[in-house]
Structures are given as structure tokens and as C-alpha cells.
Design an enzyme around this catalytic site. Structure first.
Site, PDB file in Angstrom:
ATOM      1  N   LYS A 114      40.109  35.859  42.730  1.00  0.00           N
ATOM      2  CA  LYS A 114      40.160  34.718  41.807  1.00  0.00           C
ATOM      3  C   LYS A 114      41.357  34.910  40.888  1.00  0.00           C
ATOM      4  CE  LYS A 114      37.296  34.167  38.076  1.00  0.00           C
ATOM      5  NZ  LYS A 114      38.260  34.024  36.971  1.00  0.00           N
ATOM      6  N   GLU A 179      35.887  26.161  33.454  1.00  0.00           N
ATOM      7  CA  GLU A 179      35.287  26.800  32.270  1.00  0.00           C
ATOM      8  C   GLU A 179      35.467  25.913  31.043  1.00  0.00           C
ATOM      9  OE1 GLU A 179      36.088  30.971  31.856  1.00  0.00           O
ATOM     10  OE2 GLU A 179      35.107  31.070  29.894  1.00  0.00           O
TER      11      GLU A 179
HETATM   12  O1  KIV Z   1      35.720  37.320  34.339  1.00  0.00           O
HETATM   13  C1  KIV Z   1      34.754  36.561  34.414  1.00  0.00           C
HETATM   14  O2  KIV Z   1      33.594  36.952  34.238  1.00  0.00           O
HETATM   15  C2  KIV Z   1      35.016  35.154  34.706  1.00  0.00           C
HETATM   16  C3  KIV Z   1      33.865  34.207  34.704  1.00  0.00           C
HETATM   17  C4  KIV Z   1      33.412  33.893  33.349  1.00  0.00           C
HETATM   18  C5  KIV Z   1      34.152  32.983  35.481  1.00  0.00           C
HETATM   19  O3  KIV Z   1      36.126  34.805  34.943  1.00  0.00           O
END
Ligand code: KIV
Length: 261
Positions: A114, A179
Site C-alpha cells: 500500500k 481515510e
Molecule cells: O498504517 C495504517 O494503519 C493505515 C490504515 C489506517 C489504513 O494506513
């Protein structure tokens, strides 16, 4: 061995109108619990900086830390889809380094990565996807840009968010975290992009939801954003248990006969 959830399963769930659940995990304890609960995705989030490393934000988290945690989460699970969160500085500085870091996540056992950001991260997302690395996007409040937004807020308009979401979908992301995006905008994005959207503080109309393990279980009593639902009071219960233990040790109540050899 049970079959691992794939990004195709995640897309199929969204297509069938089923909601997708994602929770963060960083160690064997959280990974096994999240998997046993039947959650679809374990995100090895850079939130490890605030949950486990005692930081005020995620900026100081290093790639080395993330690989350590991703490897443990992958090793501790059999079924859940594991996503590694690229930390600040691991993909913004140079594309080759970004590729190496994404590859390192998959070598550590994660199944996807991600990264945060809009149209500006399109080229690197395209390269990762071409190299066989599934990528999840992240729009809205992006904690790695907290010094630009001056706190947890979204600094983009509806049209900018929509444009970013469409750019990321075109670049090949398999899913998108939204978010703190206002619910109506998150719904419009969800209807527009054709890939699963996973919300955190983005209302009920995204394809799925994500929460941070420690926040939803009540490890952090002082963290109270509007989007957070606490499903248990871990801090209160653990504190009570520890105080009781201390008292019992001091009063000679523990150990009892039954704990002695
Ligand atoms: O790092 C994380 O936990 C996140 C989530 C809040 C989506 O990016």
C-alpha cells in the site's frame, strides 16, 4: 493448507455486494487473532509507529521495521491477504528504490503493498503493477503528509479526490483506502472507480472498512477520533488485571497452593 485470500477474491466480494474487512496486524499475536476472526485483509500498517514504537506519527518508521513486521505476520497466518504499507521515504525519493522496497515486501511474504498519494504516485504504481506487485492506494487524509495538512484532515476538494481516485484506478491499484473522506464523496468515488474502496472514517458506502487493531480493541484510551468504534476496553481490563496481580503478590495471595510445585 487453507487457500490464501487473493486480490481477485477481494474484487469478487465487492462485485457481489459483500463488505470487505481489513484490520492492521504487526506481530504473531495480532496476526493470528485477526485471521481467526475471519477478517479478509491484514494490513501491516506504518501505524506500527504509533501503536508499537511510541511515536507521535508514522514518519519515523523505516522500511527495515516494516519488513520485520510483515515477515512475522505472513509467517503467522495461512489464509489472510497480507499487505505491506510502504513507509514515509520508501517510495517518494526515487523510483528504483521504491521498486526495490515493494519487491522486498513480497519477498518477506506480503502479497501486496500500500502507498499513499494521488496522481503524483501513478508512474510508480504502474511500474509496480507491471512487475507483478499488487498495489493498494490511499487517499483522503494521508498520515505521511501530516506536516502539509497540519493535522488529521483532508486538504483536497471533491473534484481533486475524484480525479486522484480515477488516476489510481487507471494506474492499476486493486483497491483504495479512503481515510476521513466525507461519506457522500466516498460513496461517489466508490460508484465511479470499479475497484473496492476500503474506508476509515469515510462512511458506510465504501466496499469495506479498516481499523487499527490497537485502536478498535481499546489499547489507546486517549485516542478518540470520531470514526473510531472501540469493540473492547483492553486498556481498562489489562490495567485492572495488572493491579490485581501486584496487590496479590504484595499481600501474599499469589501464588496459591495450586500454582506451586
Ligand atoms: O498504517 C495504517 O494503519 C493505515 C490504515 C489506517 C489504513 O494506513
Amino acid at each position: 493448507m487453507p487457500k490464501r485470500t487473493t486480490i481477485r477474491d477481494i474484487q469478487a466480494k465487492a462485485n457481489d455486494g459483500q463488505k470487505i474487512s481489513m484490520v492492521t496486524a504487526y506481530d504473531a499475536f495480532s496476526a493470528k487473532l485477526v485471521e481467526e476472526a475471519g477478517i479478509d485483509i491484514a494490513l501491516v500498517g506504518d501505524s506500527v509507529g504509533t501503536t508499537l514504537q511510541g511515536r507521535n506519527d508514522t514518519l519515523g518508521v523505516e522500511m527495515e521495521d516494516m519488513l520485520y513486521h510483515a515477515e512475522i505476520v505472513a509467517r503467522s497466518t495461512e489464509r489472510i491477504l497480507v499487505i505491506g504499507d510502504l513507509p514515509f521515504g520508501s517510495y517518494q525519493v526515487n523510483e528504483d528504490e521504491a521498486m526495490q522496497n515493494a519487491v522486498a515486501f513480497l519477498k518477506a511474504g506480503a502479497h501486496a503493498v500500500k502507498l499513499e498519494g494521488g496522481a503524483s504516485v501513478m508512474p510508480i504504481i504502474e511500474r509496480m503493477c507491471e512487475a507483478g506487485i499488487p498495489v493498494m492506494g490511499h487517499l483522503g487524509f494521508t498520515p505521511q503528509s501530516v506536516n502539509i495538512t497540519s493535522g488529521p484532515r483532508v486538504n483536497k476538494s471533491r473534484d481533486e479526490l475524484m480525479e486522484d481516485a480515477e488516476s489510481l484506478a487507471d494506474a492499476g491499484v486493486f483497491a483504495l483506502v479512503l481515510e476521513m473522506v466525507p461519506a457522500k464523496i466516498a460513496q461517489e468515488i466508490t460508484n465511479a472507480v470499479g475497484i473496492p474502496t476500503i474506508g476509515i472514517g469515510a462512511g458506510a458506502h465504501t466496499n469495506g472498512q479498516v481499523l487499527v487493531f490497537h485502536d478498535m480493541l481499546g489499547f489507546s484510551p486517549d485516542f478518540n477520533p470520531k470514526f473510531l468504534k472501540r469493540y473492547m476496553d483492553f486498556h481498562g481490563q489489562a490495567l485492572g488485571a495488572l493491579k490485581q496481580y501486584k496487590e496479590e503478590v504484595e499481600q501474599g495471595k499469589f501464588p496459591g497452593e495450586e500454582h506451586s510445585y
